[in-house]
Design an enzyme around this catalytic site. Structure first.
Site, PDB file in Angstrom:
ATOM      1  N   HIS A  44      13.627 -25.315 -31.901  1.00 55.68           N
ATOM      2  CA  HIS A  44      14.733 -25.227 -30.637  1.00 55.68           C
ATOM      3  C   HIS A  44      14.434 -26.271 -29.842  1.00 55.68           C
ATOM      4  CE1 HIS A  44      16.685 -22.490 -27.331  1.00 55.68           C
ATOM      5  NE2 HIS A  44      16.310 -23.860 -26.842  1.00 55.68           N
ATOM      6  N   HIS A  80      16.104 -29.496 -27.052  1.00 56.25           N
ATOM      7  CA  HIS A  80      17.188 -30.025 -26.145  1.00 56.25           C
ATOM      8  C   HIS A  80      17.122 -31.583 -26.420  1.00 56.25           C
ATOM      9  CE1 HIS A  80      18.627 -26.248 -24.774  1.00 56.25           C
ATOM     10  NE2 HIS A  80      17.451 -25.748 -24.628  1.00 56.25           N
ATOM     11  N   LYS A 120      24.676 -21.475 -32.253  1.00 59.90           N
ATOM     12  CA  LYS A 120      24.243 -20.903 -31.138  1.00 59.90           C
ATOM     13  C   LYS A 120      24.900 -19.974 -30.333  1.00 59.90           C
ATOM     14  CE  LYS A 120      21.004 -20.997 -27.779  1.00 59.90           C
ATOM     15  NZ  LYS A 120      19.698 -21.183 -27.453  1.00 59.90           N
ATOM     16  N   HIS A 143      20.322 -16.860 -27.485  1.00 57.01           N
ATOM     17  CA  HIS A 143      19.876 -16.913 -26.188  1.00 57.01           C
ATOM     18  C   HIS A 143      19.854 -15.444 -25.755  1.00 57.01           C
ATOM     19  CE1 HIS A 143      18.674 -18.761 -22.273  1.00 57.01           C
ATOM     20  NE2 HIS A 143      18.979 -17.658 -21.967  1.00 57.01           N
ATOM     21  N   HIS A 181      13.198 -18.443 -28.127  1.00 56.78           N
ATOM     22  CA  HIS A 181      12.280 -18.397 -26.997  1.00 56.78           C
ATOM     23  C   HIS A 181      12.189 -16.792 -26.334  1.00 56.78           C
ATOM     24  CE1 HIS A 181      16.165 -18.760 -25.149  1.00 56.78           C
ATOM     25  NE2 HIS A 181      16.320 -19.828 -25.092  1.00 56.78           N
ATOM     26  N   ASP A 185      11.692 -25.299 -27.093  1.00 57.02           N
ATOM     27  CA  ASP A 185      12.561 -25.389 -26.098  1.00 57.02           C
ATOM     28  C   ASP A 185      12.276 -26.548 -24.930  1.00 57.02           C
ATOM     29  OD1 ASP A 185      15.019 -24.636 -24.595  1.00 57.02           O
ATOM     30  OD2 ASP A 185      14.033 -22.789 -23.536  1.00 57.02           O
TER      31      ASP A 185
HETATM   32  C1  NCD Z   1      17.602 -25.176 -21.191  1.00 57.60           C
HETATM   33  C2  NCD Z   1      18.265 -26.298 -20.786  1.00 57.60           C
HETATM   34  O1  NCD Z   1      18.003 -26.983 -19.856  1.00 57.60           O
HETATM   35  O2  NCD Z   1      19.419 -26.741 -21.517  1.00 57.60           O
HETATM   36  N1  NCD Z   1      16.988 -24.483 -20.070  1.00 57.60           N
HETATM   37  C3  NCD Z   1      15.769 -23.968 -20.244  1.00 57.60           C
HETATM   38  O3  NCD Z   1      15.215 -23.495 -19.205  1.00 57.60           O
HETATM   39  N2  NCD Z   1      15.139 -23.556 -21.388  1.00 57.60           N
HETATM   40  C4  NCD Z   1      18.481 -24.233 -21.872  1.00 57.60           C
HETATM   41  C5  NCD Z   1      18.113 -23.093 -22.411  1.00 57.60           C
HETATM   42  O4  NCD Z   1      17.500 -23.074 -23.542  1.00 57.60           O
HETATM   43  O5  NCD Z   1      18.262 -21.866 -21.974  1.00 57.60           O
HETATM   44 ZN    ZN Z   2      16.697 -23.977 -25.014  1.00 54.66          ZN
END
Ligand code: NCD
Ligand code: ZN
Length: 346
Positions: A14, A16, A100, A137, A175, A248
């Protein structure tokens, strides 16, 4: 005393990576230590079609340092308009690994998420048929539900009904942050997995709120009470194949974090493995770190494990830069609050 640890190269289930300048700045940080990562599709606009995923994959590949062998595992952002056939073709061709599900409004860039779960039923049924995992999520967004209860309520009101209505659907609870999440995942059988982040093994809600507000510890789902953190540590270090690493890692510029309505997300890609080795050593479970970072995830996703290895050594405290520089502005690293002695050898 163990001071060298060799692991199959980890994967991040996971992650970003964002887009543009941020993508170029953070992709090398993950590619340095990880072989593969499940790439979150919550861009603006989101990655909703196979064509979007193919274009985003190309941008990620272009952001990799020369010689890097990192493989992005793409996902589609489920909307109430998702076309089951476009999704099935993208999965069949290997372009996407998972889909997702964001409940609308649950987190950063989730406005296009699902409001009415009945509308996505045909897509979920198609996914069950073809064995495409759904990454969830798991938080309700109702304003009358306390933010610290949103995960537990989601399990009862949304996740369990979806799984019962869609037999064979493979689901990753992403998460997880609560003992209820740990318990539900443990009892869920082989079609249910759960990722745990690095930071939720380290912080509880006091770290965010006691002694002054710490925006860099604010993420979603928000960290809960200490008893939940301890349940997550037991799950992650247990060796139970249900649980695997999804960092995450969610970079935001400091300007976007440090403001009256600051963004949620902790940036952990650079120091995650140092932190995890510390946590697993504290739990007397260094011998189970590889299961969490490198074995359980591929097993759930039905992918081969990585054949390469990384080595961590323990020595004098490692110093990580407090923040990385991007063309969009500085991005602060997650600070675990303790010295890091384990370091990945390059
Ligand atoms: C994530 C993001 O910033 O894209 N933020 C987070 O707090 N984890 C989004 C997510 O995974 O919920
Ligand atoms: Zn995330």
């Amino acid at each position: 005393m163990t001071d060298t640890l060799t692991l199959r190269t980890p994967d991040d289930w996971h992650l970003h990576l964002r887009d543009g300048a941020m993508l170029r700045a953070v992709t090398p940080e993950t590619a340095r230590h990880f072989a593969r990562a499940i790439i979150m599709p919550n861009l603006v606009p989101p990655v909703v079609t196979a064509a979007d995923a193919a274009a985003y994959r190309d941008r990620i590949m272009a952001a990799l340092p020369e010689g890097a062998r990192f493989q992005p595992l793409m996902t589609l952002y489920l909307t109430e308009q998702t076309d089951p056939e476009d999704l099935a073709r993208a999965h069949e061709s290997g372009l996407i690994t998972a889909v997702k599900l964001y409940p609308a409004g649950a987190t950063t860039n989730s406005a296009s998420g699902v409001r009415d779960f009945d509308k996505v039923r045909p897509v979920l049924e198609r996914m069950a048929e073809i064995g495409c995992p759904l990454c969830v999520h798991g938080e309700v967004t109702d304003s009358d539900i306390d933010i610290f209860d949103r995960e537990a309520v989601f399990i009862d009101r949304v996740l369990d009904p979806i799984r019962k209505a869609t037999p064979g659907l493979r689901v990753v609870m992403e998460h997880i942050t609560t003992m209820q999440g740990v318990e539900y995942a443990s009892d869920g059988g082989p079609d249910l997995g759960a990722t745990i982040t690095t930071h939720h093994l380290v912080i509880n809600r006091n770290h965010i709120l006691a002694g002054g507000i710490k925006p860099h510890y604010y993420c979603l789902p928000v960290a809960k009470r200490e008893e939940h953190r301890l349940a997550l540590r037991r799950a992650a270090t247990s060796g139970d194949p249900t649980f695997f690493l999804g960092t995450d890692s969610a970079p935001h510029t400091d300007a976007n974090k440090l403001q009256p309505c600051g963004c949620a997300g902790c940036f952990t890609a650079p120091n995650t493995l140092s932190i995890l080795a510390h946590v697993f050593e504290e739990e007397g479970a260094l011998d189970r770190l590889e299961a969490f970072t490198s074995l359980n995830g591929p097993r759930f996703y039905r992918l081969p494990v990585n054949e390469d290895r990384i080595t961590l050594t323990k020595g004098a405290p490692v110093s990580y830069a407090e923040r990385i520089v991007t063309e969009d502005g500085p991005v602060t690293l997650f600070d675990p609050g303790f010295p890091l002695l384990w370091q990945v050898q390059t």
